[in-house]
Scaffold this motif. Structure first.
Motif, mmCIF file in Angstrom:
data_model
loop_
_atom_site.group_PDB
_atom_site.id
_atom_site.type_symbol
_atom_site.label_atom_id
_atom_site.label_comp_id
_atom_site.label_asym_id
_atom_site.label_seq_id
_atom_site.Cartn_x
_atom_site.Cartn_y
_atom_site.Cartn_z
ATOM 1 N N ALA A 1 43.855 33.149 45.204
ATOM 2 C CA ALA A 1 42.995 31.971 45.394
ATOM 3 C C ALA A 1 41.941 31.890 46.077
ATOM 4 C CB ALA A 1 43.992 30.744 45.560
ATOM 5 N N GLN A 2 41.837 33.065 46.796
ATOM 6 C CA GLN A 2 40.550 33.271 47.861
ATOM 7 C C GLN A 2 39.279 33.233 47.055
ATOM 8 O OE1 GLN A 2 41.309 35.745 51.704
ATOM 9 N NE2 GLN A 2 42.674 36.531 49.948
ATOM 10 N N PRO A 3 38.336 32.699 47.412
ATOM 11 C CA PRO A 3 36.868 32.842 46.686
ATOM 12 C C PRO A 3 36.748 34.431 46.526
ATOM 13 C CG PRO A 3 36.628 31.163 48.423
ATOM 14 C CD PRO A 3 38.071 31.816 48.367
ATOM 15 N N GLN A 4 36.892 35.125 47.524
ATOM 16 C CA GLN A 4 36.425 36.654 47.449
ATOM 17 C C GLN A 4 37.563 37.328 48.284
ATOM 18 O OE1 GLN A 4 32.315 36.878 48.932
ATOM 19 N NE2 GLN A 4 31.696 36.949 46.897
ATOM 20 N N PRO A 5 38.847 37.629 47.646
ATOM 21 C CA PRO A 5 39.785 38.510 48.479
ATOM 22 C C PRO A 5 39.047 39.828 48.962
ATOM 23 C CG PRO A 5 40.573 37.795 46.323
ATOM 24 C CD PRO A 5 39.023 37.358 46.295
ATOM 25 N N GLU B 1 41.454 44.214 43.860
ATOM 26 C CA GLU B 1 42.317 44.860 42.948
ATOM 27 C C GLU B 1 43.640 44.362 42.819
ATOM 28 O OE1 GLU B 1 38.699 47.344 43.867
ATOM 29 O OE2 GLU B 1 40.137 46.293 45.078
ATOM 30 N N VAL B 2 44.214 43.667 43.927
ATOM 31 C CA VAL B 2 45.311 42.960 44.261
ATOM 32 C C VAL B 2 45.679 42.063 43.161
ATOM 33 C CG1 VAL B 2 46.688 41.388 45.491
ATOM 34 C CG2 VAL B 2 45.405 43.538 46.672
ATOM 35 N N CYS B 3 44.596 41.227 42.588
ATOM 36 C CA CYS B 3 44.695 40.305 41.786
ATOM 37 C C CYS B 3 44.424 40.820 40.285
ATOM 38 C CB CYS B 3 43.636 39.268 42.078
ATOM 39 S SG CYS B 3 43.911 38.605 43.854
#
Length: 155
Positions: A128-132, A136-138
């Motif tokens: 849900a972070q704007p820029q993890p 690639e995790v997501c």
């Protein structure tokens, strides 16, 4: 000679812990692969492990407010296991953790549910972070499917 009694755990929790141990061992000895039954393709455990570790470190280390949640408790345990200097020290940690597990089937089911929900919450928060830090995790299909399964698993 000590007899160690292992209590049955939820298959998802056991799979997750096995993968985490595999990642820890693979990090020391090279690359391990996991053959998926559905696709017949191998997924590099170390690649999934690195993605999972990035998420765990963000959730558990960078934000101490989650320390009492199951994913962070598991992360802390795995960190202690990696830092244990001898096989005896590792066995003592495993034995201590085993004694801390619920004795009843109902308690084990509750713990497994808390774990699944915690991992699903962590994954959703990370993505849900704007820029993890590691996007690639997501986008990794294996992680996505696993955490969606955790979220939709019946209590």
């Amino acid at each position: 000679r000590h007899a160690v009694t292992m209590r049955p755990m939820s298959s998802m929790l056991l799979l997750l812990l096995s993968l985490m141990l595999g990642v820890a061992q693979a990090g020391m000895s090279g690359t391990a692969t996991l053959e998926t039954e559905a696709t017949g393709r191998s997924t590099t455990v170390t690649a999934l492990g690195k993605l999972r570790m990035a998420m765990l470190e963000w959730y558990c280390i960078q934000s101490a407010e989650h320390a009492a949640e199951r994913p962070c408790m598991n992360h802390a345990f795995m960190t202690k296991m990696r830092q244990a200097a001898t096989p005896e020290a590792k066995r003592a940690l495993v034995q201590e953790r085993s004694h801390a597990m619920p004795a009843t089937e109902e308690g084990r089911k509750s713990l497994a549910l808390q774990s699944r929900q915690g991992y699903a919450r962590m994954y959703k928060a990370y993505c849900a972070q704007p820029q993890p830090k590691i996007p690639e995790v997501c986008s990794n299909d294996s992680l996505k499917k696993m955490y969606q399964a955790f979220e939709t698993a019946a209590p």
